[in-house]
Enzyme design. Structure first.
Site, mmCIF file in Angstrom:
data_model
loop_
_atom_site.group_PDB
_atom_site.id
_atom_site.type_symbol
_atom_site.label_atom_id
_atom_site.label_comp_id
_atom_site.label_asym_id
_atom_site.label_seq_id
_atom_site.Cartn_x
_atom_site.Cartn_y
_atom_site.Cartn_z
ATOM 1 N N LEU A 619 50.759 -9.942 -14.391
ATOM 2 C CA LEU A 619 51.254 -11.225 -13.896
ATOM 3 C C LEU A 619 51.558 -11.360 -12.158
ATOM 4 O O LEU A 619 51.320 -12.398 -11.937
ATOM 5 C CB LEU A 619 52.956 -11.424 -14.644
ATOM 6 C CG LEU A 619 52.791 -11.317 -15.993
ATOM 7 C CD1 LEU A 619 54.285 -11.446 -16.724
ATOM 8 C CD2 LEU A 619 52.217 -12.478 -16.506
ATOM 9 N N GLY A 620 51.662 -10.217 -11.552
ATOM 10 C CA GLY A 620 51.883 -10.207 -10.101
ATOM 11 C C GLY A 620 52.062 -8.968 -9.767
ATOM 12 O O GLY A 620 52.044 -8.033 -10.544
ATOM 13 N N GLY A 622 53.576 -6.642 -5.849
ATOM 14 C CA GLY A 622 53.997 -6.864 -4.588
ATOM 15 C C GLY A 622 53.847 -5.528 -3.766
ATOM 16 O O GLY A 622 52.966 -4.587 -3.976
ATOM 17 N N PHE A 624 55.585 -2.560 -3.562
ATOM 18 C CA PHE A 624 56.234 -1.452 -4.249
ATOM 19 C C PHE A 624 55.500 -1.452 -5.709
ATOM 20 O O PHE A 624 55.821 -0.286 -6.204
ATOM 21 C CB PHE A 624 57.246 -0.919 -3.932
ATOM 22 C CG PHE A 624 57.757 -0.861 -2.592
ATOM 23 C CD1 PHE A 624 57.058 0.133 -1.884
ATOM 24 C CD2 PHE A 624 58.512 -1.910 -2.037
ATOM 25 C CE1 PHE A 624 57.602 0.170 -0.451
ATOM 26 C CE2 PHE A 624 58.966 -1.524 -0.790
ATOM 27 C CZ PHE A 624 58.530 -0.560 0.017
ATOM 28 N N GLY A 625 55.059 -2.391 -6.359
ATOM 29 C CA GLY A 625 54.840 -2.339 -7.701
ATOM 30 C C GLY A 625 54.115 -3.571 -8.312
ATOM 31 O O GLY A 625 53.630 -4.617 -7.417
ATOM 32 N N GLU A 626 54.134 -3.501 -9.360
ATOM 33 C CA GLU A 626 53.406 -4.573 -10.274
ATOM 34 C C GLU A 626 54.257 -5.068 -11.536
ATOM 35 O O GLU A 626 55.175 -4.622 -11.966
ATOM 36 C CB GLU A 626 52.201 -3.980 -10.672
ATOM 37 C CG GLU A 626 51.274 -3.535 -9.647
ATOM 38 C CD GLU A 626 50.046 -2.884 -10.089
ATOM 39 O OE1 GLU A 626 50.148 -2.565 -11.527
ATOM 40 O OE2 GLU A 626 49.061 -2.811 -9.642
ATOM 41 N N VAL A 627 53.877 -6.497 -11.920
ATOM 42 C CA VAL A 627 54.441 -6.790 -12.912
ATOM 43 C C VAL A 627 53.637 -7.224 -14.085
ATOM 44 O O VAL A 627 52.742 -7.981 -13.792
ATOM 45 C CB VAL A 627 55.422 -8.290 -12.701
ATOM 46 C CG1 VAL A 627 56.017 -8.701 -13.867
ATOM 47 C CG2 VAL A 627 56.431 -8.158 -11.711
ATOM 48 N N LYS A 658 58.045 -4.447 -15.300
ATOM 49 C CA LYS A 658 58.017 -4.217 -14.020
ATOM 50 C C LYS A 658 57.565 -2.595 -13.540
ATOM 51 O O LYS A 658 58.637 -1.799 -14.339
ATOM 52 C CB LYS A 658 59.395 -4.456 -13.139
ATOM 53 C CG LYS A 658 59.670 -6.054 -12.825
ATOM 54 C CD LYS A 658 60.641 -5.904 -11.982
ATOM 55 C CE LYS A 658 61.197 -7.490 -11.487
ATOM 56 N NZ LYS A 658 62.100 -7.615 -10.708
ATOM 57 N N ASP A 762 66.645 -16.380 -3.913
ATOM 58 C CA ASP A 762 65.152 -16.935 -3.931
ATOM 59 C C ASP A 762 65.260 -17.711 -5.210
ATOM 60 O O ASP A 762 64.594 -17.913 -6.218
ATOM 61 C CB ASP A 762 64.181 -16.010 -4.202
ATOM 62 C CG ASP A 762 62.884 -16.414 -4.230
ATOM 63 O OD1 ASP A 762 62.583 -17.610 -3.729
ATOM 64 O OD2 ASP A 762 61.771 -15.785 -4.528
#
Length: 907
Positions: A619-620, A622, A624-627, A658, A762
């Site tokens: 899904l996405g 960043g 430090f990690g992923e979703v 996550k 956010d």
């Protein structure tokens, strides 16, 4: 101040890379993590790299076969009706050797005008575009089930994985029909460069009391001839490491010994060794070879006793006479399978031939990988060439003729001298650059620093801090750019002319230097960060943040950006603990005392079996990690009574996972655990729920709810307001009542967070998820998704800020509170009642949005507000305007917003 350009070790490392012209190859790939989109959807794979056997029209050509895109007529469609005997294909050139693990497909939806799709397909692949191989799964089936409608995105794991550059997807049908396809491929780069290996065929082990074990390379894609394998790749490069007990396998429905390629000593005659040959895509300098070998010595299986490897610089050359030999230290106490690393002394070659010598009756390998460098330098062992062959020098390799003691060949002396002189000159240049950087850094330490706090907050707490807000031009999101702005947008006030012309401001510097307003005028204007005054004379009611504190008006040694009015609330660094979310966002800013108390408690979320999470889509991601979108098998039974999940009648549940990256910093790991502890204590119907965790081993994971309708921004942007026209034309729509209901739910969720003193930071429609019943749950995935990258303002190439949703004090003073969330809630309401057809302040650039923030700070009546959406009732727009009030105490609370919105829903 630490200057990154002055890191000696970094510079020397870069210098060595410059000399070598090479990058060390990555080791063996793990197929469970090698699942990155290769670029069909985002067009990293260019149109010219996508071809097809045929196409129906130009508008259904192969370049339109991209998932989740509706370009052309919506997909690739082969010409005519597809018959069961046809072999039409869509071909993708990945540009380099790639380890392919997942294929995703869609049909042709074409904005509800198409209904063609492939129910199944086959895969062909090639590493050289000459020899093509048909893929089969581990059970020997070449067909993958695909789509059942035109719009769903179907993911299929490629077991075993494919190593190829060219991939063909061949739709399969049982009846004559029209077929259209969209495609995405997942995997990662095959940097190891191995294109084939050859070895003797594996044998069977049959022993009384044990099942029959077969050690043949069942997935080998090369040629099997005369009991030998050659010209292909198979189980030794599939990334699956065999277990300690070779009779057990990691794959379902396979036979004992499946994970290993094994040989019996006496079956190979009197040789006492197994000879294997490895061929690579180009010449490399090999540093080591890693062989995963079984060592179950109780059944006569041991790692090899020694290995000798010969090297061939080119495929048409002869083998070097001098091998590299390595003697293994045998272990008769630990029966565990293990990697044996064989050093290869940086020998240059394109092909290797290795002889592995038996230490017992059996020898079994499950994986072989090589570490090498792309560019080839001269090695200590000279290649074997005829005495009369000329010395050749190329850009990638240097090959020298063997010299004799009677007549030494000095033809290479000028070349060597030239290389040495070049290296010495480079070293002198590097030393000069290091000294120059040190000098520059000392100067910069004395000058006002221009930094931004890495934690997404702008701090004005020291005498040397200067705000720099810069961003490269980012194309507007589809449907959200200036050209797509609706006719309803009106500028309430024109921007001050001095914003459009920096020279006007520069001419005012002498006049402004005597005014406390100078600081407010310059504050938050990135276009004029070089126009800082050397001092500011303070007027009544103004403070100066200098030396770590807040000075009285008579202090005159502060720079203008450190001056602000006393009723502008400052941000106390110790009041808030900010958690760096795994996806690069900071979901909640929490009072420090709350985090301290949480760190002393155990995580309330239960540990979920990691192997029951099945990857479906990324899904996405960043810093430090992923979703990931995953299926969680047996999750409802695991959660038991009171599970927040809808009843699925025993089927797998979709969840968002996550995952922290393996290379994350220790600070990121700590923040990830704190985020878990906080999330595990959030329990509200309008906040995304943490269901379970996987933290007993790496990678650390948190499992949260996943909402079937995706995020609110995407949901609303694809719909129109309900009307007779939408009903008559079957257009997806929402009613005004639906919009009000969504608004109340967001207010309710934020009311819950505010009651716990949590600050989201956010809040936007991209971070509100919907289920099938239009229940909204607030999350924090928006920042990690490329789809919404234009909603964030990138600063210094690192931190990003959602400035179009942020209150003025958050941008200028780094102050994040519940009141700043109220500001963002007002913008979120505006998004909802424009059906997310437009980005907030769509006619303003990012820099002008920041300039407008300065107008809010000055409060001289020139600030620009968002216009009233046509769908929005006047009373509701008045509520939005209250959310955007300049003074924090004048803004409503979330409790007040919730109570004010509820009557609208009832009406």
């Amino acid at each position: 101040m630490r200057c990154s350009c002055c890191d000696r070790r970094t510079i020397m490392h870069l210098f060595l890379l410059l000399i070598l012209h090479a990058t060390a190859a990555v080791g063996q790939i793990d197929p469970t993590h090698c699942r990155y989109a290769l670029g069909m959807e985002d067009k990293r794979i260019r149109d010219e790299a996508v071809s097809a056997s045929s196409q129906w029209y130009q508008s259904t050509g192969p370049q339109f076969a991209r998932v989740n895109r509706e370009e052309g007529d919506g997909a690739w469609c082969p010409k005519g009706q597809l018959e069961p005997s046809d072999t039409q294909y869509l071909q993708v050139d990945l540009g380099r050797l790639t380890f392919l693990t997942v294929v995703g497909t869609q049909g042709r939806y074409a904005r509800n005008s198409g209904n063609e799709y492939a129910r199944a397909y086959r895969l062909n692949y090639s590493r050289d575009a000459v020899l093509w191989t048909s893929w089969k799964n581990r059970a020997g089936n070449p067909v993958m089930e695909a789509n059942k409608n035109a719009y769903d995105y179907v993911i299929n794991d490629v077991h075993p994985p494919i190593i190829a550059r060219y991939v063909r997807v061949i739709p399969v049908t049982r009846v004559s029909t029209t077929v259209c396809m969209r495609l995405e491929l997942y995997g990662c780069s095959w940097d190891e460069g191995l294109v084939s290996y050859g070895a003797p065929e594996g044998q069977q082990l049959q022993r009384p009391g044990l099942p029959l074990a077969s050690f043949n390379d069942s997935t080998y894609d090369g040629v099997r001839d005369r009991r030998r394998l050659w010209g292909g790749l198979g189980q030794l490069t599939d990334g699956v490491i065999g277990l300690d007990n070779f009779l057990q396998t990691r794959q379902y429905n396979t036979w004992p010994g499946y994970d290993y390629l094994g040989w019996r000593n006496d079956s190979l005659g009197t040789q006492g060794h197994v000879e294997m040959e490895f061929v690579f895509d180009r010449q490399r300098n090999f540093t080591s070879m890693k062989v995963h070998s079984n060592n179950m010595f109780s059944l006569g299986v041991k790692i090899f006793s020694s290995v000798s490897c010969w090297f061939k610089p080119r495929l048409v050359a002869t083998w070097d006479p001098e091998p590299v030999t390595f003697v293994t230290v045998l272990d008769d106490r630990n029966p565990s399978a293990r990697y044996v690393t064989v050093p290869l002394s940086r020998r240059a070659a394109q092909s290797l031939r290795c002889r592995f010598y038996f230490a017992d009756v059996w020898m079994m390998f499950s994986e072989v990988s090589f570490q090498s460098e792309d560019a080839v330098l001269p090695t200590a062992v000279l290649p074997s060439l005829p005495p009369d062959e000329e010395t050749t020098l190329t850009t990638s390799s240097i090959t020298t003729s063997p010299a004799t003691s009677e007549s030494p060949d000095t033809g290479n002396t000028p070349v060597l001298i030239g290389c040495l002189v070049t290296i010495i000159l480079l070293l002198v240049i590097i030393i000069f650059l290091i000294l120059w950087c040190q000098c520059v850094c000392k100067v910069l330490e004395k000058a006002p620093r221009r930094i931004l706090d890495e934690d997404v907050t702008v701090r004005l707490s020291s005498c040397s801090d200067t705000i720099i807000l810069q961003t490269p031009p980012v194309p507007p999101r589809a449907g959200h750019g200036p050209n797509n702005a609706g006719p309803h947008y009106e500028r309430v006030f024109l921007l001050d002319p001095q914003y459009q012309n920096p020279a006007v401001l520069r001419n005012k510097l002498p006049e402004l230097s005597q005014s406390a307003e100078a600081s407010a005028l310059l504050l938050g204007n990135p276009l004029y960060d070089l126009l800082l005054l050397t001092s500011c004379h303070m007027a009544s009611g103004w403070l100066c943040a200098c030396g770590g504190g807040y000075a009285e008006p008579d202090v005159t040694q502060c720079t203008p950006h450190q001056c602000f009015h006393s009723n502008a609330p400052h941000y106390a660094e110790t009041d808030i603990v900010r958690l760096q979310g795994v996806t690069g966002s900071n979901m909640y800013a929490v009072p420090a005392v709350t985090v301290d108390s949480l760190t002393r408690k155990d995580i309330s979320a239960a540990e979920f079996p990691r192997h029951q999470l099945i990857f479906r889509e990324k899904l996405g991601e960043g810093q430090f990690g992923e979703v990931h979108l995953c299926e969680a098998e047996g999750l409802q039974e695991f959660l038991g009574e009171g599970s927040p999940l809808p009843d699925r009648d025993g089927y797998s549940v979709l969840v968002a996972v996550k995952q922290l990256r393996a290379d994350a910093t220790s600070q990121a790991r700590n923040d990830f655990m704190k985020e878990i502890k906080i999330m595990s204590r959030l329990n509200d119907s309008n906040i995304i729920r943490l269901l379970c965790v996987c933290v007993t081993s790496d990678p650390l994971c948190m499992v949260t709810e996943y909402m079937e309708n995706g995020d609110l921004n995407m949901f609303l942007s694809q719909r129109e307001i309900e009307s007779t026209l939408t009903h008559a034309n079957n257009i997806p729509s929402v009613s005004l009542s639906d919009l009000l209901h969504m608004s109340v739910q967001i207010a309710s969720g934020m009311k819950y967070l505010a009651s716990l003193n949590f600050v989201h930071r956010d809040l936007a429609t991209r971070n509100c998820l919907l289920d099938r019943r239009l229940t909204i749950k607030i999350a924090d995935f928006g920042m990690s998704r490329n789809l919404y990258s234009s909603d964030y303002y990138r600063i210094q190439g690192r931190a990003v800020l959602p400035i179009r949703w942020m209150a003025w004090e958050s941008i200028l003073l780094g102050k994040f509170t519940t009141a700043s969330d109220v500001w963002a809630f007002g913008v979120t309401l505006w998004e909802i009642f424009t059906l997310c057809k437009e980005q907030p302040y769509s006619l303003l650039s990012d820099e002008q949005v920041i300039e407008n923030t300065g107008e809010f700070f000055r409060n001289q009546g020139r600030q620009i507000f968002l216009y009233a959406p046509p769908l929005c009732p006047p009373s509701l727009f008045e509520l939005m305007m209250r959310c955007w009030r300049r003074n924090i105490p004048d803004r409503p609370t979330f409790e007040g917003l919730y109570q004010a919105l509820k009557p609208h829903v009832n009406q």
